[in-house]
Scaffold this motif. Structure first.
Motif: not given
Length: 103
Positions: A63, A100-103, A60-61, A11, A9
């Motif tokens: 970005e 990546a997060p979903e927009n 995950t994350h 984040a 993770d």
């Protein structure tokens, strides 16, 4: 061949150093891991301390690191890509999936 998934993770990962620490903890790197890109590559293409079979790193994350430390992110991504290629023919191949997060 068995597959083992390792979920990272990202984040809270905001630096190259933080990513190295997170990867070392997640993949149980040996004590000799030097927390630099060369040592990261060496560990990712070895993984002899983990069970044989494919190892899938799910990050995950990504970005968060890309925004907070763009140069560190590029370095880590480059090593991950090189390690996937470098470990392809081993008994512990590596696959990396970035989520990546979903927009």
């Amino acid at each position: 061949m068995t597959t083992t998934e390792h979920r990272l993770d990202g984040a809270a990962v905001r630096s190259k150093r933080g990513m190295m620490t997170a990867l070392a903890r997640l993949l149980r790197f040996p004590d000799w891991f030097g927390h630099n890109l060369d040592a990261l590559y060496d560990c990712l293409t070895d993984l002899s301390w983990l069970p044989a079979g494919e190892h899938v790193l799910v990050w995950t994350h990504p970005e968060v690191l890309a925004t907070a430390d763009p140069a560190g992110y590029r370095g880590i991504r480059e090593v991950l890509a090189d390690a996937v290629e470098g470990a392809a023919d081993s008994d512990r191949p590596l696959k990396v999936v970035l989520v990546a997060p979903e927009n």
